[in-house]
Design an enzyme around this catalytic site. Sequence first.
Site, PDB file in Angstrom:
ATOM      1  N   SER A 143      31.369  31.256  23.011  1.00  0.00           N
ATOM      2  CA  SER A 143      31.149  32.676  22.673  1.00  0.00           C
ATOM      3  C   SER A 143      30.335  32.765  21.396  1.00  0.00           C
ATOM      4  CB  SER A 143      32.488  33.390  22.457  1.00  0.00           C
ATOM      5  OG  SER A 143      32.260  34.691  21.946  1.00  0.00           O
ATOM      6  N   TYR A 157      40.338  34.279  17.926  1.00  0.00           N
ATOM      7  CA  TYR A 157      39.500  34.012  19.113  1.00  0.00           C
ATOM      8  C   TYR A 157      38.210  33.292  18.700  1.00  0.00           C
ATOM      9  CZ  TYR A 157      36.298  35.149  22.982  1.00  0.00           C
ATOM     10  OH  TYR A 157      35.377  35.084  24.002  1.00  0.00           O
TER      11      TYR A 157
HETATM   12  P1  NAP Z   1      38.057  38.615  31.992  1.00  0.00           P
HETATM   13  O1  NAP Z   1      37.183  39.587  32.703  1.00  0.00           O
HETATM   14  O2  NAP Z   1      39.185  39.113  31.149  1.00  0.00           O
HETATM   15  O3  NAP Z   1      38.594  37.554  33.069  1.00  0.00           O
HETATM   16  C1  NAP Z   1      39.428  36.516  32.626  1.00  0.00           C
HETATM   17  C2  NAP Z   1      39.692  35.575  33.767  1.00  0.00           C
HETATM   18  O4  NAP Z   1      40.491  34.497  33.256  1.00  0.00           O
HETATM   19  C3  NAP Z   1      40.459  36.200  34.903  1.00  0.00           C
HETATM   20  O5  NAP Z   1      40.017  35.638  36.118  1.00  0.00           O
HETATM   21  C4  NAP Z   1      41.908  35.813  34.601  1.00  0.00           C
HETATM   22  O6  NAP Z   1      42.714  35.686  35.763  1.00  0.00           O
HETATM   23  C5  NAP Z   1      41.697  34.436  33.992  1.00  0.00           C
HETATM   24  N1  NAP Z   1      42.771  34.034  33.107  1.00  0.00           N
HETATM   25  C6  NAP Z   1      43.291  34.705  32.045  1.00  0.00           C
HETATM   26  N2  NAP Z   1      44.290  34.001  31.498  1.00  0.00           N
HETATM   27  C7  NAP Z   1      44.413  32.876  32.228  1.00  0.00           C
HETATM   28  C8  NAP Z   1      45.263  31.746  32.171  1.00  0.00           C
HETATM   29  N3  NAP Z   1      46.235  31.638  31.253  1.00  0.00           N
HETATM   30  N4  NAP Z   1      45.100  30.763  33.100  1.00  0.00           N
HETATM   31  C9  NAP Z   1      44.149  30.860  34.059  1.00  0.00           C
HETATM   32  N5  NAP Z   1      43.313  31.903  34.167  1.00  0.00           N
HETATM   33  C10 NAP Z   1      43.443  32.889  33.273  1.00  0.00           C
HETATM   34  O7  NAP Z   1      37.199  37.690  31.004  1.00  0.00           O
HETATM   35  P2  NAP Z   1      35.623  37.348  30.961  1.00  0.00           P
HETATM   36  O8  NAP Z   1      34.968  38.315  30.066  1.00  0.00           O
HETATM   37  O9  NAP Z   1      35.096  37.090  32.310  1.00  0.00           O
HETATM   38  O10 NAP Z   1      35.713  35.975  30.133  1.00  0.00           O
HETATM   39  C11 NAP Z   1      35.551  34.704  30.723  1.00  0.00           C
HETATM   40  C12 NAP Z   1      35.233  33.720  29.614  1.00  0.00           C
HETATM   41  O11 NAP Z   1      34.049  34.139  28.927  1.00  0.00           O
HETATM   42  C13 NAP Z   1      36.318  33.604  28.555  1.00  0.00           C
HETATM   43  O12 NAP Z   1      36.444  32.265  28.135  1.00  0.00           O
HETATM   44  C14 NAP Z   1      35.774  34.463  27.419  1.00  0.00           C
HETATM   45  O13 NAP Z   1      36.274  34.071  26.182  1.00  0.00           O
HETATM   46  C15 NAP Z   1      34.282  34.188  27.545  1.00  0.00           C
HETATM   47  N6  NAP Z   1      33.404  35.191  26.931  1.00  0.00           N
HETATM   48  C16 NAP Z   1      33.359  36.475  27.394  1.00  0.00           C
HETATM   49  C17 NAP Z   1      32.503  37.382  26.772  1.00  0.00           C
HETATM   50  C18 NAP Z   1      32.389  38.817  27.229  1.00  0.00           C
HETATM   51  O14 NAP Z   1      31.767  39.642  26.525  1.00  0.00           O
HETATM   52  N7  NAP Z   1      32.930  39.192  28.372  1.00  0.00           N
HETATM   53  C19 NAP Z   1      31.716  36.977  25.691  1.00  0.00           C
HETATM   54  C20 NAP Z   1      31.802  35.676  25.247  1.00  0.00           C
HETATM   55  C21 NAP Z   1      32.650  34.779  25.874  1.00  0.00           C
HETATM   56  P3  NAP Z   1      43.688  36.872  36.269  1.00  0.00           P
HETATM   57  O15 NAP Z   1      42.824  38.035  36.620  1.00  0.00           O
HETATM   58  O16 NAP Z   1      44.380  36.294  37.452  1.00  0.00           O
HETATM   59  O17 NAP Z   1      44.602  37.186  35.128  1.00  0.00           O
END
Ligand code: NAP
Length: 248
Positions: A143, A157
């Site tokens: 990130s 985070y």
């Molecule tokens: P999201 O929409 O909140 O989705 C999170 C996903 O992770 C969901 O599929 C959730 O499954 C799963 N998850 C959560 N806790 C878990 C656990 N303990 N074990 C296994 N699976 C788990 O998040 P996202 O934005 O797509 O983020 C994905 C990655 O990108 C993360 O590492 C985040 O830090 C990184 N990221 C995101 C952004 C952004 O702006 N979105 C920016 C930088 C980095 P369930 O639905 O079944 O709970």
Amino acid sequence: MSKGVVIVTGGSRGIGRACVLLAAERGYDVVFSWVSGEDAAKSLVAEVEAAGGKAIAVRSDIAAEADILSLFAVADAVGPLVGLVNNAGVVDKTARVEDMSVARLERMFRINVIGSMVAAREAVKRMSTRHGGKGGSIVNIASVASVLGSPALFVDYAASKAAIDTFTLGLGREVADEGIRVNAVRPGIIATDIHASAGEPDRVANIRSQIPMKREGSPDEVARAVLWLLSDEASYTTGSIVTVSGGR
Ligand code: NAP
């Protein structure tokens, strides 16, 4: 013919979901985990199958070692592992450091850091030529928070993602001559549910004007970088971080 098995952790929603769809479209058999979103996971499997691909959803909490081992066992039954996308990650409610409990910090690091490291360990055991494997690629989702620090939002985070940056560099060098490439994709502001889970559902709209491209990214834009790093097109790239942030 399948290109082999790729595991995507946290594949039911957001960036992970986009990685599952694109990996299946590009010919990989995908095994992905979910933890609370059973319906979303089931409908994603159906969507992949309708497009002629193969995806298997496994309930597996990345915070629990036994769950990670079960996830890899399911993948082992499908075929040889060629890739891991360490995507599962969480933020917590926005807070200052003086208000962060040990329970919060332990949950954050257990999911975002230890979970990714244990999954990578299992992938190395299967893919390293040192252990009789045929090589492969690990992509960690980092990130921009690791370089911005996220003050007064979620420094915990940001620090967990800094650990992912260094883990990527170190493991990448550790297994570089064992057929495994280890890289990270570093997203900026991407339109997913994660912002609402921080108690900031309007974060994307509020921050848009500060992004040099004046827009948020889509999960698919992140997935395309992930799929490049998984592929042989990135054959001489390891220990690297590809930033996908619209210039932020
Ligand atoms: P999201 O929409 O909140 O989705 C999170 C996903 O992770 C969901 O599929 C959730 O499954 C799963 N998850 C959560 N806790 C878990 C656990 N303990 N074990 C296994 N699976 C788990 O998040 P996202 O934005 O797509 O983020 C994905 C990655 O990108 C993360 O590492 C985040 O830090 C990184 N990221 C995101 C952004 C952004 O702006 N979105 C920016 C930088 C980095 P369930 O639905 O079944 O709970």
